[in-house]
Design a protein around this motif. Structure first.
Motif, PDB file in Angstrom:
ATOM      1  N   SER A  23       0.810  -1.226   0.000  1.00  0.00           N
ATOM      2  CA  SER A  23       0.000   0.000   0.000  1.00  0.00           C
ATOM      3  C   SER A  23       0.841   1.274   0.000  1.00  0.00           C
ATOM      4  N   LEU A  24       2.112   1.146   0.371  1.00  0.00           N
ATOM      5  CA  LEU A  24       2.956   2.339   0.399  1.00  0.00           C
ATOM      6  C   LEU A  24       3.171   2.925  -0.994  1.00  0.00           C
ATOM      7  N   PHE A  25       3.096   2.072  -2.020  1.00  0.00           N
ATOM      8  CA  PHE A  25       3.277   2.573  -3.390  1.00  0.00           C
ATOM      9  C   PHE A  25       2.132   3.508  -3.804  1.00  0.00           C
ATOM     10  N   TRP A  26       0.964   3.357  -3.177  1.00  0.00           N
ATOM     11  CA  TRP A  26      -0.180   4.206  -3.512  1.00  0.00           C
ATOM     12  C   TRP A  26      -0.372   5.355  -2.519  1.00  0.00           C
ATOM     13  N   CYS A  27       0.375   5.307  -1.415  1.00  0.00           N
ATOM     14  CA  CYS A  27       0.199   6.336  -0.382  1.00  0.00           C
ATOM     15  C   CYS A  27       1.171   7.495  -0.524  1.00  0.00           C
ATOM     16  N   PHE A  28       2.356   7.241  -1.004  1.00  0.00           N
ATOM     17  CA  PHE A  28       3.369   8.294  -1.126  1.00  0.00           C
ATOM     18  C   PHE A  28       3.416   8.784  -2.567  1.00  0.00           C
ATOM     19  N   LYS A  29       3.277  10.095  -2.712  1.00  0.00           N
ATOM     20  CA  LYS A  29       3.298  10.746  -4.017  1.00  0.00           C
ATOM     21  C   LYS A  29       4.421  11.782  -4.046  1.00  0.00           C
ATOM     22  N   VAL A  30       4.869  12.091  -5.253  1.00  0.00           N
ATOM     23  CA  VAL A  30       5.984  13.018  -5.438  1.00  0.00           C
ATOM     24  C   VAL A  30       5.558  14.094  -6.436  1.00  0.00           C
ATOM     25  N   VAL A  31       5.873  15.336  -6.096  1.00  0.00           N
ATOM     26  CA  VAL A  31       5.676  16.461  -7.021  1.00  0.00           C
ATOM     27  C   VAL A  31       7.015  17.143  -7.244  1.00  0.00           C
ATOM     28  N   GLN A  32       7.178  17.709  -8.440  1.00  0.00           N
ATOM     29  CA  GLN A  32       8.436  18.343  -8.803  1.00  0.00           C
ATOM     30  C   GLN A  32       8.581  19.714  -8.120  1.00  0.00           C
ATOM     31  N   GLU A  33       9.764  20.299  -8.313  1.00  0.00           N
ATOM     32  CA  GLU A  33      10.047  21.600  -7.710  1.00  0.00           C
ATOM     33  C   GLU A  33       9.107  22.685  -8.230  1.00  0.00           C
ATOM     34  N   TYR A  34       8.700  22.584  -9.478  1.00  0.00           N
ATOM     35  CA  TYR A  34       7.838  23.591 -10.085  1.00  0.00           C
ATOM     36  C   TYR A  34       6.362  23.240  -9.982  1.00  0.00           C
ATOM     37  N   GLU A  35       6.004  22.243  -9.178  1.00  0.00           N
ATOM     38  CA  GLU A  35       4.618  21.812  -9.049  1.00  0.00           C
ATOM     39  C   GLU A  35       4.158  21.897  -7.594  1.00  0.00           C
ATOM     40  N   ARG A  36       2.847  21.967  -7.439  1.00  0.00           N
ATOM     41  CA  ARG A  36       2.226  21.893  -6.113  1.00  0.00           C
ATOM     42  C   ARG A  36       1.009  20.978  -6.225  1.00  0.00           C
ATOM     43  N   ALA A  37       0.690  20.304  -5.110  1.00  0.00           N
ATOM     44  CA  ALA A  37      -0.425  19.354  -5.067  1.00  0.00           C
ATOM     45  C   ALA A  37      -1.488  19.879  -4.113  1.00  0.00           C
ATOM     46  N   VAL A  38      -2.720  19.971  -4.605  1.00  0.00           N
ATOM     47  CA  VAL A  38      -3.869  20.370  -3.799  1.00  0.00           C
ATOM     48  C   VAL A  38      -4.647  19.089  -3.466  1.00  0.00           C
ATOM     49  N   ILE A  39      -4.767  18.753  -2.159  1.00  0.00           N
ATOM     50  CA  ILE A  39      -5.323  17.467  -1.721  1.00  0.00           C
ATOM     51  C   ILE A  39      -6.748  17.672  -1.209  1.00  0.00           C
ATOM     52  N   ARG A  46      -8.093  19.811   2.194  1.00  0.00           N
ATOM     53  CA  ARG A  46      -7.320  19.582   3.421  1.00  0.00           C
ATOM     54  C   ARG A  46      -6.639  20.860   3.875  1.00  0.00           C
ATOM     55  N   THR A  47      -6.539  20.991   5.155  1.00  0.00           N
ATOM     56  CA  THR A  47      -5.865  22.156   5.732  1.00  0.00           C
ATOM     57  C   THR A  47      -4.362  22.036   5.540  1.00  0.00           C
ATOM     58  N   GLY A  48      -3.690  23.173   5.606  1.00  0.00           N
ATOM     59  CA  GLY A  48      -2.239  23.177   5.454  1.00  0.00           C
ATOM     60  C   GLY A  48      -1.784  23.678   4.101  1.00  0.00           C
ATOM     61  N   GLY A  49      -2.718  23.957   3.208  1.00  0.00           N
ATOM     62  CA  GLY A  49      -2.346  24.495   1.903  1.00  0.00           C
ATOM     63  C   GLY A  49      -1.873  23.420   0.953  1.00  0.00           C
ATOM     64  N   ALA A  50      -1.281  23.862  -0.124  1.00  0.00           N
ATOM     65  CA  ALA A  50      -0.801  22.944  -1.160  1.00  0.00           C
ATOM     66  C   ALA A  50       0.479  22.260  -0.701  1.00  0.00           C
TER      67      ALA A  50
END
Length: 273
Positions: A23-39, A46-50
């Motif tokens: 399940s860890l393969f589906w739980c951890f995600k990676v975004v690049q330096e020029y990207e942001r993820a909105v969850i 979700r709180t805490g921003g992008a």
């Protein structure tokens, strides 16, 4: 969190623990330096921003995320045909540069920020062209670009979009108007040329008058001018030279020939008397 949300969260955590380590393969995600993820968790932001850049954690079956690119994006504004303030039809196209400065607003407050920015740029360009004269559009493109950038920046700020730069690419005029403007410019240049030629003739006439006054004061200067003219003609290797002979030189010989004849006639008359 409500009861249903709490139950779903606990179930997702239990499923995560049971399926370890796969399940860890589906739980951890990676975004690049020029990207942001909105969850989003169960449809709520979700709180805490992008999140990002780097690794972030999501719960399977509950969390969904959206990536937002923070790099500057450019697009061409299609040629817009508009009527200027002085009732002239022109076709203008432009280039717009923008970037995302607030990923949350870009995802939550608008469906498609890219398409919306393009449509807004087209309408803004037409509106600005309608408030300007043709001369201003042709000569002051920087002011039009700045006004368009300011208007777009204010309108797209609630979407989290920052318009960095706007450039006017080309201004197309109808063929008849181009010919009319060319004829007007040619007539203006001809009128200016005639004025310059007239001023040159006036200055030349004044110079000639001053030169004639100087030569009139000294008769020898005219002879020197004759000699200088001959020198200039001989330097060009001409086979025929026309030499202007002053009347003053011949007048002395004519007076000398007429003098004795007049004297003799008077003597003869006196003798006859």
């Amino acid at each position: 969190m409500g009861c249903v949300e709490l139950t779903a969260t606990l179930g997702s955590i239990v499923l995560l623990i049971i399926t370890l380590p796969f399940s860890l393969f589906w739980c951890f995600k990676v975004v690049q330096e020029y990207e942001r993820a909105v969850i989003f968790r169960l449809g709520r932001l979700r709180t805490g921003g992008a999140r990002g850049p780097g690794i972030f954690f999501v719960l399977p079956c509950l969390d969904s995320y959206c990536k937002v690119d923070l790099r500057t994006v450019s697009f061409d504004v299609p040629p817009q045909e508009a009527l200027t303030k002085d009732s002239v039809t022109v076709t203008v196209d432009a280039v717009v540069y923008y970037r995302i400065q607030d990923p949350l607003n870009a995802v939550v407050k608008i469906t498609n920020y890219s398409n919306s920015t393009r449509l807004l740029a087209m309408t803004t360009l037409r509106n600005i062209l309608g408030t300007r004269n043709l001369a201003e559009i042709l000569s002051d493109r920087e002011a039009i670009s700045h006004a368009m950038q300011t208007s777009l920046d204010v309108a797209t700020d609630p979407w989290g979009v920052k318009v960095e730069r706007v450039e006017i690419k080309d201004v197309s005029l109808p063929q008849q108007l181009q010919r009319a403007m060319a004829a007007e410019a040619e007539a203006t240049r001809e009128a200016r040329a005639k004025v310059i030629a007239a001023e040159g003739e006036m200055k030349a006439s004044r110079a000639l008058k001053e030169a004639s006054d100087v030569i009139n004061e000294s008769p020898v200067a005219l002879q020197l001018r004759y000699l200088q003219t001959l020198n200039n003609i001989s330097a060009e290797k001409n086979s025929t030279i026309v030499f202007p002979l002053p009347i003053d030189l011949i007048s002395h010989f004519m007076d000398a020939r007429k003098g004795p004849g007049r004297g003799g006639s008077s003597n003869s008359q006196s003798q006859i008397i």
